[in-house]
Motif scaffolding. Structure first.
Motif, PDB file in Angstrom:
ATOM      1  N   THR A  53       0.804  -1.224   0.000  1.00 27.38           N
ATOM      2  CA  THR A  53       0.000   0.000   0.000  1.00 27.38           C
ATOM      3  C   THR A  53       0.834   1.270   0.000  1.00 27.38           C
ATOM      4  O   THR A  53       0.266   2.365   0.011  1.00 27.38           O
ATOM      5  CB  THR A  53      -0.936   0.018   1.227  1.00 27.38           C
ATOM      6  N   VAL A  54       2.158   1.131  -0.007  1.00 23.65           N
ATOM      7  CA  VAL A  54       3.023   2.313   0.001  1.00 23.65           C
ATOM      8  C   VAL A  54       4.005   2.225  -1.156  1.00 23.65           C
ATOM      9  O   VAL A  54       4.326   1.150  -1.645  1.00 23.65           O
ATOM     10  CB  VAL A  54       3.788   2.445   1.341  1.00 23.65           C
ATOM     11  N   SER A  55       4.480   3.389  -1.588  1.00 20.86           N
ATOM     12  CA  SER A  55       5.407   3.438  -2.716  1.00 20.86           C
ATOM     13  C   SER A  55       6.863   3.558  -2.281  1.00 20.86           C
ATOM     14  O   SER A  55       7.772   3.408  -3.100  1.00 20.86           O
ATOM     15  CB  SER A  55       5.058   4.618  -3.637  1.00 20.86           C
ATOM     16  N   GLU A  56       7.086   3.828  -0.991  1.00 27.94           N
ATOM     17  CA  GLU A  56       8.431   3.909  -0.456  1.00 27.94           C
ATOM     18  C   GLU A  56       8.381   3.578   1.029  1.00 27.94           C
ATOM     19  O   GLU A  56       7.302   3.572   1.646  1.00 27.94           O
ATOM     20  CB  GLU A  56       9.036   5.295  -0.688  1.00 27.94           C
ATOM     21  N   PRO A  57       9.530   3.271   1.645  1.00 28.79           N
ATOM     22  CA  PRO A  57       9.515   2.764   3.016  1.00 28.79           C
ATOM     23  C   PRO A  57       8.949   3.717   4.074  1.00 28.79           C
ATOM     24  O   PRO A  57       8.273   3.268   5.010  1.00 28.79           O
ATOM     25  CB  PRO A  57      10.997   2.463   3.292  1.00 28.79           C
ATOM     26  N   MET A  58       9.212   5.018   3.971  1.00 26.69           N
ATOM     27  CA  MET A  58       8.848   5.918   5.061  1.00 26.69           C
ATOM     28  C   MET A  58       7.356   5.891   5.410  1.00 26.69           C
ATOM     29  O   MET A  58       6.990   5.801   6.592  1.00 26.69           O
ATOM     30  CB  MET A  58       9.306   7.346   4.741  1.00 26.69           C
ATOM     31  N   PRO A  59       6.441   5.977   4.430  1.00 28.70           N
ATOM     32  CA  PRO A  59       5.021   5.864   4.812  1.00 28.70           C
ATOM     33  C   PRO A  59       4.697   4.539   5.487  1.00 28.70           C
ATOM     34  O   PRO A  59       3.836   4.477   6.371  1.00 28.70           O
ATOM     35  CB  PRO A  59       4.286   5.997   3.469  1.00 28.70           C
ATOM     36  N   GLY A  60       5.391   3.479   5.085  1.00 30.28           N
ATOM     37  CA  GLY A  60       5.185   2.191   5.739  1.00 30.28           C
ATOM     38  C   GLY A  60       5.645   2.221   7.179  1.00 30.28           C
ATOM     39  O   GLY A  60       4.970   1.695   8.082  1.00 30.28           O
ATOM     40  N   GLU A  61       6.805   2.833   7.434  1.00 26.84           N
ATOM     41  CA  GLU A  61       7.300   2.938   8.805  1.00 26.84           C
ATOM     42  C   GLU A  61       6.342   3.766   9.661  1.00 26.84           C
ATOM     43  O   GLU A  61       6.123   3.462  10.843  1.00 26.84           O
ATOM     44  CB  GLU A  61       8.694   3.573   8.815  1.00 26.84           C
ATOM     45  N   ILE A  62       5.758   4.791   9.069  1.00 24.01           N
ATOM     46  CA  ILE A  62       4.784   5.611   9.806  1.00 24.01           C
ATOM     47  C   ILE A  62       3.554   4.772  10.159  1.00 24.01           C
ATOM     48  O   ILE A  62       3.016   4.862  11.278  1.00 24.01           O
ATOM     49  CB  ILE A  62       4.394   6.856   8.972  1.00 24.01           C
TER      50      ILE A  62
END
Length: 276
Positions: A53-62
């Protein structure tokens, strides 16, 4: 329907749609335990699909941090899965630290770093899958700690899932085949990521299937003494049929989805449940 009942119903709908194997297995668990098992399974699904559901790691970490905060503060923020999960943690005195470890282990999914070793793989299997199996076992056994066979079942189930998902992993640049195993068999990681089937890849996959079967053997040995918690191992009875599909002559692991007909999955789980 109360808000909490609606939250549990939402969890079941999520599991039934996106985790059908374990939803079918849950039909053989006591009715009173099922909603809480569904809450745990829905939580695991929510964490597992963050990468998609995310295009890069940072939104996933959030997103992972949101879940950490929700579990630690016991605040659902209106999220029905979190609401049901928090209620389940409280009712069965589940170890929240173990669920936080599941989130931490899933952080690996956000990046394209290869799995460094077989030991690291075992840690990943433990923290992403055995944790969940053990929590469900605790629900089934009304708060008692899970016996070791449940850990073995969780590892076998997760590794079978990783083997089934090989085509999708390499398509997105992920490599769950351990680098030390690849080096021992002299298979360059680049060959796998290029979707090249080869005898060396067959040896790697054979070794990992043997690892699954070792976990299944350890699970089977421990089942007679497991009591009510044994039912938490039910999904792992699907591993062997999936492994046999992988071993079909001439199968290309990058091109052939490893599936079982629904009737076969139902029959395998029904037969296994009768024996527990």
């Amino acid at each position: 329907m109360t808000d909490l009942a609606a939250a549990y119903a939402h969890c079941e709908a999520e599991v039934r749609r996106d985790d059908p194997d374990r939803w079918i297995a849950s039909l053989y668990w006591p009715a009173a335990a099922r909603p809480h098992a569904h809450a745990l399974l829905a939580f695991s699904l929510e964490i597992a699909r963050v990468r998609e559901t995310v295009s890069e790691p940072m939104p996933g970490e959030i997103r992972y941090q949101w879940w950490r905060d929700a579990i630690e503060a016991r605040q659902s923020g209106g999220n029905p899965i979190a609401e049901a999960l928090i209620d389940t943690i409280a009712r069965f005195n589940l170890d929240a630290e173990r669920l936080l470890a599941l989130i931490e282990a899933r952080s690996f999914d956000l990046y394209d770093d290869p799995m460094p070793s077989e030991d690291a793989l075992e840690g990943y299997l433990r923290d992403t899958s055995s944790v969940l199996f053990e929590a469900i076992a605790r629900v089934l056994a009304r708060g008692r700690l899970a016996p070791p066979c449940v850990d073995e079942a969780g590892r076998a189930y997760a590794l079978t899932g990783l083997l089934r998902a090989l085509p999708w992993q390499v398509m997105r640049g992920q490599l769950f085949l351990p680098l030390d195993l690849l080096a021992r068999i002299q298979l360059p990681p680049e060959e796998v990521l290029a979707h090249r089937n080869s005898p060396a890849l067959g040896l790697v996959l054979n070794a990992l299937r043997a690892r699954v079967r070792n976990h299944l053997d350890a699970m089977t040995a421990g089942l007679p003494a497991a009591g009510p918690a044994a039912a938490a191992c039910l999904p792992a009875f699907l591993c062997e049929p999936y492994l046999r599909r992988m071993e079909a002559p001439g199968l290309n692991p990058f091109e052939t989805p490893i599936e079982l007909p629904r009737w076969r999955r139902q029959w395998v789980l029904w037969r296994a449940a009768r024996g527990l």
